[in-house]
Design a protein around this motif. Structure first.
Motif, PDB file in Angstrom:
ATOM      1  N   ARG A  80     -13.971  -3.647  12.802  1.00 29.82           N
ATOM      2  CA  ARG A  80     -12.748  -4.320  12.371  1.00 29.82           C
ATOM      3  C   ARG A  80     -11.772  -3.379  11.675  1.00 29.82           C
ATOM      4  O   ARG A  80     -10.657  -3.762  11.391  1.00 29.82           O
ATOM      5  N   ARG A  81     -12.168  -2.170  11.377  1.00 28.82           N
ATOM      6  CA  ARG A  81     -11.273  -1.217  10.717  1.00 28.82           C
ATOM      7  C   ARG A  81     -10.315  -0.609  11.727  1.00 28.82           C
ATOM      8  O   ARG A  81     -10.638  -0.457  12.900  1.00 28.82           O
ATOM      9  N   HIS A  82      -9.167  -0.247  11.249  1.00 27.00           N
ATOM     10  CA  HIS A  82      -8.196   0.424  12.101  1.00 27.00           C
ATOM     11  C   HIS A  82      -7.384   1.397  11.249  1.00 27.00           C
ATOM     12  O   HIS A  82      -7.252   1.229  10.040  1.00 27.00           O
ATOM     13  N   ASP A  83      -6.832   2.407  11.890  1.00 28.40           N
ATOM     14  CA  ASP A  83      -6.009   3.394  11.191  1.00 28.40           C
ATOM     15  C   ASP A  83      -4.620   2.825  10.966  1.00 28.40           C
ATOM     16  O   ASP A  83      -4.063   2.128  11.822  1.00 28.40           O
ATOM     17  N   VAL A  84      -4.062   3.135   9.818  1.00 26.41           N
ATOM     18  CA  VAL A  84      -2.735   2.680   9.455  1.00 26.41           C
ATOM     19  C   VAL A  84      -1.827   3.890   9.340  1.00 26.41           C
ATOM     20  O   VAL A  84      -2.178   4.871   8.684  1.00 26.41           O
ATOM     21  N   ASP A  85      -0.668   3.825   9.984  1.00 25.69           N
ATOM     22  CA  ASP A  85       0.308   4.903   9.847  1.00 25.69           C
ATOM     23  C   ASP A  85       0.977   4.764   8.484  1.00 25.69           C
ATOM     24  O   ASP A  85       1.479   3.697   8.125  1.00 25.69           O
ATOM     25  N   GLN A  86       0.961   5.844   7.722  1.00 30.78           N
ATOM     26  CA  GLN A  86       1.578   5.814   6.403  1.00 30.78           C
ATOM     27  C   GLN A  86       2.196   7.162   6.075  1.00 30.78           C
ATOM     28  O   GLN A  86       1.821   8.175   6.642  1.00 30.78           O
ATOM     29  N   ASP A  87       3.157   7.128   5.194  1.00 31.76           N
ATOM     30  CA  ASP A  87       3.823   8.351   4.762  1.00 31.76           C
ATOM     31  C   ASP A  87       2.894   9.133   3.859  1.00 31.76           C
ATOM     32  O   ASP A  87       2.018   8.573   3.183  1.00 31.76           O
ATOM     33  N   THR A  88       3.084  10.448   3.833  1.00 34.43           N
ATOM     34  CA  THR A  88       2.291  11.280   2.938  1.00 34.43           C
ATOM     35  C   THR A  88       2.703  11.021   1.508  1.00 34.43           C
ATOM     36  O   THR A  88       3.853  10.640   1.214  1.00 34.43           O
ATOM     37  N   LEU A  89       1.794  11.212   0.615  1.00 36.20           N
ATOM     38  CA  LEU A  89       2.075  11.004  -0.802  1.00 36.20           C
ATOM     39  C   LEU A  89       2.970  12.127  -1.308  1.00 36.20           C
ATOM     40  O   LEU A  89       2.790  13.291  -0.941  1.00 36.20           O
ATOM     41  N   PRO A  90       3.932  11.811  -2.168  1.00 31.75           N
ATOM     42  CA  PRO A  90       4.789  12.863  -2.713  1.00 31.75           C
ATOM     43  C   PRO A  90       3.995  13.805  -3.606  1.00 31.75           C
ATOM     44  O   PRO A  90       3.086  13.390  -4.320  1.00 31.75           O
TER      45      PRO A  90
END
Length: 70
Positions: free
Chosen positions: A58-68
């Protein structure tokens, strides 16, 4: 006829080992201690109590911005 002894051979020898336990679903003899306790063999137990869904499916990868600051 009513007072005559019956000609039945009674086996008084003690049984060796544990008593046989049979699967309640398919009727095969059970050998494992867990199977004997539940009364179901591993295959029949899996049919009646299927394993739950794996959480990893049930897990999936999430597109996210890099942390500042990294």
């Amino acid at each position: 006829m009513g007072d005559e002894p019956l000609d039945i051979a009674i086996d008084s020898a003690p049984h060796e080992g544990p008593a046989r336990v049979w699967c309640r679903l398919c009727g095969r003899p059970l050998t494992g201690s867990d199977s004997r306790r539940t009364g179901l063999g591993p295959t029949c137990d899996a049919k009646l109590h299927p394993a739950g869904p794996d959480i990893r499916t049930r897990r999936h990868d999430v597109d996210q911005d890099t942390l500042p600051g990294i």
